[in-house]
Write a protein that holds these residues in place. Structure first.
Motif, PDB file in Angstrom:
ATOM      1  N   GLY A 289      -3.508 -11.177  -3.932  1.00 46.76           N
ATOM      2  CA  GLY A 289      -3.374 -10.861  -5.354  1.00 46.76           C
ATOM      3  C   GLY A 289      -2.797  -9.474  -5.571  1.00 46.76           C
ATOM      4  O   GLY A 289      -1.927  -9.272  -6.421  1.00 46.76           O
ATOM      5  N   GLU A 290      -3.267  -8.501  -4.793  1.00 49.22           N
ATOM      6  CA  GLU A 290      -2.747  -7.140  -4.902  1.00 49.22           C
ATOM      7  C   GLU A 290      -1.267  -7.096  -4.522  1.00 49.22           C
ATOM      8  O   GLU A 290      -0.469  -6.443  -5.183  1.00 49.22           O
ATOM      9  CB  GLU A 290      -3.551  -6.186  -4.015  1.00 49.22           C
TER      10      GLU A 290
ATOM     11  N   ARG B  88      -8.045 -11.328  -2.296  1.00 47.22           N
ATOM     12  CA  ARG B  88      -7.785  -9.989  -2.829  1.00 47.22           C
ATOM     13  C   ARG B  88      -6.469  -9.375  -2.328  1.00 47.22           C
ATOM     14  O   ARG B  88      -5.650  -8.949  -3.128  1.00 47.22           O
ATOM     15  CB  ARG B  88      -8.962  -9.063  -2.553  1.00 47.22           C
ATOM     16  N   PRO B  89      -6.208  -9.327  -1.011  1.00 48.69           N
ATOM     17  CA  PRO B  89      -4.959  -8.696  -0.578  1.00 48.69           C
ATOM     18  C   PRO B  89      -3.709  -9.445  -1.049  1.00 48.69           C
ATOM     19  O   PRO B  89      -2.677  -8.830  -1.317  1.00 48.69           O
ATOM     20  CB  PRO B  89      -5.047  -8.682   0.951  1.00 48.69           C
TER      21      PRO B  89
ATOM     22  N   GLN C 126       0.816  -1.215   0.000  1.00 47.05           N
ATOM     23  CA  GLN C 126       0.000   0.000   0.000  1.00 47.05           C
ATOM     24  C   GLN C 126       0.853   1.270   0.000  1.00 47.05           C
ATOM     25  O   GLN C 126       0.621   2.203   0.756  1.00 47.05           O
ATOM     26  CB  GLN C 126      -0.969  -0.004   1.175  1.00 47.05           C
TER      27      GLN C 126
ATOM     28  N   ALA D  99       0.797  -8.669  -7.333  1.00 48.31           N
ATOM     29  CA  ALA D  99       0.838  -7.790  -8.505  1.00 48.31           C
ATOM     30  C   ALA D  99       1.808  -6.632  -8.308  1.00 48.31           C
ATOM     31  O   ALA D  99       2.459  -6.187  -9.256  1.00 48.31           O
ATOM     32  CB  ALA D  99      -0.560  -7.260  -8.816  1.00 48.31           C
ATOM     33  N   ARG D 100       1.941  -6.135  -7.078  1.00 49.45           N
ATOM     34  CA  ARG D 100       2.823  -4.997  -6.805  1.00 49.45           C
ATOM     35  C   ARG D 100       4.258  -5.417  -6.492  1.00 49.45           C
ATOM     36  O   ARG D 100       5.146  -4.578  -6.424  1.00 49.45           O
ATOM     37  CB  ARG D 100       2.271  -4.185  -5.640  1.00 49.45           C
TER      38      ARG D 100
ATOM     39  N   PRO E  76      -2.868  -5.569   5.797  1.00 49.17           N
ATOM     40  CA  PRO E  76      -2.135  -5.816   4.549  1.00 49.17           C
ATOM     41  C   PRO E  76      -0.645  -6.071   4.759  1.00 49.17           C
ATOM     42  O   PRO E  76      -0.020  -6.776   3.961  1.00 49.17           O
ATOM     43  CB  PRO E  76      -2.372  -4.557   3.723  1.00 49.17           C
TER      44      PRO E  76
END
Length: 125
Positions: free
Chosen positions: A106-107, A103-104, A9, A110-111, A66
């Motif tokens: 995958g995010e 979701r967290p 984040q 991806a980052r 996260p």
């Protein structure tokens, strides 16, 4: 060995390769906040003793924070069966597309493609 840095984040999180000090006692002198406890558990997932890693993973694996995600992913790359079982049992929605658990992760992946590629190589080897 230097810590591995990842982005969560928009913030940098450093994951130590291993820590070797003794774990905290059962009753620390000053009580910790929930966030401080989570950070402590994350750090001890990097302990040199696998049983200590597993015990601290069990405390954070279902967390919605996260910044917990990279510590869980790092442990998956170590391919210790008992730790993988804890992850699988605690995150059943990880294999369900669009789930709140997936979701967290995958995010994060991806980052942090380099971190994920390194983790994936460790699992394969």
């Amino acid at each position: 060995m230097l810590p591995f840095e990842v982005e969560v984040q928009g913030e940098t999180v450093a994951i130590p390769s291993r820590i070797y000090n003794e774990g905290p006692g059962a009753n620390p002198q000053q009580p910790l906040t929930a966030t401080q406890q989570g950070i402590l558990h994350c750090l001890y997932t990097r302990h040199s003793d696998g049983l200590i890693r597993q015990r601290h993973l069990e405390q954070i694996v279902a967390s919605n924070e996260p910044w917990v995600v990279p510590f869980v992913v790092q442990l998956a790359g170590e391919y210790v069966l008992e730790i993988l079982e804890v992850i699988s049992r605690s995150l059943p929605g990880l294999s369900t597309p669009g789930s709140t658990q997936r979701r967290p992760y995958g995010e994060f992946i991806a980052r942090n493609p380099a971190f994920f590629a390194r983790t994936e190589r460790r699992v394969v080897s």
